[in-house]
Design a protein around this motif. Structure first.
Motif, PDB file in Angstrom:
ATOM      1  N   PHE A  30       0.834  -1.199   0.000  1.00  0.00           N
ATOM      2  CA  PHE A  30       0.000   0.000   0.000  1.00  0.00           C
ATOM      3  C   PHE A  30       0.876   1.260   0.000  1.00  0.00           C
ATOM      4  N   GLY A  31       1.979   1.216   0.709  1.00  0.00           N
ATOM      5  CA  GLY A  31       2.885   2.362   0.764  1.00  0.00           C
ATOM      6  C   GLY A  31       3.474   2.690  -0.593  1.00  0.00           C
ATOM      7  N   PHE A  32       3.868   1.665  -1.342  1.00  0.00           N
ATOM      8  CA  PHE A  32       4.429   1.898  -2.671  1.00  0.00           C
ATOM      9  C   PHE A  32       3.388   2.527  -3.597  1.00  0.00           C
ATOM     10  N   LEU A  33       2.166   2.057  -3.519  1.00  0.00           N
ATOM     11  CA  LEU A  33       1.090   2.615  -4.334  1.00  0.00           C
ATOM     12  C   LEU A  33       0.810   4.065  -3.937  1.00  0.00           C
ATOM     13  N   ALA A  34       0.788   4.333  -2.652  1.00  0.00           N
ATOM     14  CA  ALA A  34       0.515   5.693  -2.171  1.00  0.00           C
ATOM     15  C   ALA A  34       1.610   6.664  -2.593  1.00  0.00           C
ATOM     16  N   VAL A  35       2.863   6.228  -2.550  1.00  0.00           N
ATOM     17  CA  VAL A  35       3.973   7.096  -2.965  1.00  0.00           C
ATOM     18  C   VAL A  35       3.863   7.394  -4.454  1.00  0.00           C
ATOM     19  N   GLY A  36       3.534   6.399  -5.246  1.00  0.00           N
ATOM     20  CA  GLY A  36       3.353   6.623  -6.675  1.00  0.00           C
ATOM     21  C   GLY A  36       2.247   7.608  -6.965  1.00  0.00           C
ATOM     22  N   VAL A  37       1.140   7.474  -6.258  1.00  0.00           N
ATOM     23  CA  VAL A  37       0.016   8.392  -6.441  1.00  0.00           C
ATOM     24  C   VAL A  37       0.408   9.812  -6.035  1.00  0.00           C
ATOM     25  N   LEU A  38       1.178   9.957  -4.969  1.00  0.00           N
ATOM     26  CA  LEU A  38       1.617  11.287  -4.534  1.00  0.00           C
ATOM     27  C   LEU A  38       2.485  11.956  -5.592  1.00  0.00           C
ATOM     28  N   PHE A  39       3.426  11.221  -6.155  1.00  0.00           N
ATOM     29  CA  PHE A  39       4.299  11.807  -7.156  1.00  0.00           C
ATOM     30  C   PHE A  39       3.528  12.150  -8.429  1.00  0.00           C
ATOM     31  N   ILE A  40       2.631  11.303  -8.850  1.00  0.00           N
ATOM     32  CA  ILE A  40       1.820  11.589 -10.032  1.00  0.00           C
ATOM     33  C   ILE A  40       0.912  12.788  -9.768  1.00  0.00           C
ATOM     34  N   GLY A  41       0.355  12.863  -8.570  1.00  0.00           N
ATOM     35  CA  GLY A  41      -0.490  14.001  -8.206  1.00  0.00           C
ATOM     36  C   GLY A  41       0.275  15.316  -8.211  1.00  0.00           C
ATOM     37  N   ALA A  42       1.489  15.308  -7.699  1.00  0.00           N
ATOM     38  CA  ALA A  42       2.303  16.528  -7.696  1.00  0.00           C
ATOM     39  C   ALA A  42       2.629  16.952  -9.125  1.00  0.00           C
ATOM     40  N   PHE A  43       2.946  15.982  -9.968  1.00  0.00           N
ATOM     41  CA  PHE A  43       3.242  16.274 -11.370  1.00  0.00           C
ATOM     42  C   PHE A  43       2.015  16.877 -12.063  1.00  0.00           C
ATOM     43  N   LEU A  44       0.859  16.274 -11.864  1.00  0.00           N
ATOM     44  CA  LEU A  44      -0.361  16.769 -12.500  1.00  0.00           C
ATOM     45  C   LEU A  44      -0.748  18.147 -11.975  1.00  0.00           C
ATOM     46  N   LEU A  45      -0.511  18.412 -10.693  1.00  0.00           N
ATOM     47  CA  LEU A  45      -0.804  19.728 -10.126  1.00  0.00           C
ATOM     48  C   LEU A  45      -0.019  20.809 -10.846  1.00  0.00           C
ATOM     49  N   VAL A  46       1.256  20.571 -11.082  1.00  0.00           N
ATOM     50  CA  VAL A  46       2.093  21.556 -11.764  1.00  0.00           C
ATOM     51  C   VAL A  46       1.655  21.722 -13.217  1.00  0.00           C
ATOM     52  N   VAL A  47       1.387  20.618 -13.901  1.00  0.00           N
ATOM     53  CA  VAL A  47       0.995  20.691 -15.312  1.00  0.00           C
ATOM     54  C   VAL A  47      -0.339  21.405 -15.473  1.00  0.00           C
TER      55      VAL A  47
END
Length: 64
Positions: A30-47
């Motif tokens: 679950f931690g690995f999935l959550a970290v991936g979602v956080l990084f993708i979310g940060a990327f999408l926020l900037v874009v």
């Protein structure tokens, strides 16, 4: 994106994300999935914020 907004996001990510990443990585799969979602979310926020800014700056003001 305004400079103040970009600085606040960068500062928040730089200070908070490493601690959150370590905490989530200790949580197993679950931690690995959550970290991936956080990084993708940060990327999408900037874009998305950059796209919104380009849409707003592309409009020409009307003169009366």
């Amino acid at each position: 994106m305004e400079a103040k907004t970009a600085l606040a996001i960068a500062l928040g990510l730089a200070l908070g994300l490493p601690y959150l990443t370590v905490a989530l990585m200790q949580g197993g799969r679950f931690g690995f999935l959550a970290v991936g979602v956080l990084f993708i979310g940060a990327f999408l926020l900037v874009v998305i914020s950059d796209l919104r800014e380009s849409d707003v700056s592309g409009e020409t003001p009307k003169s009366d």
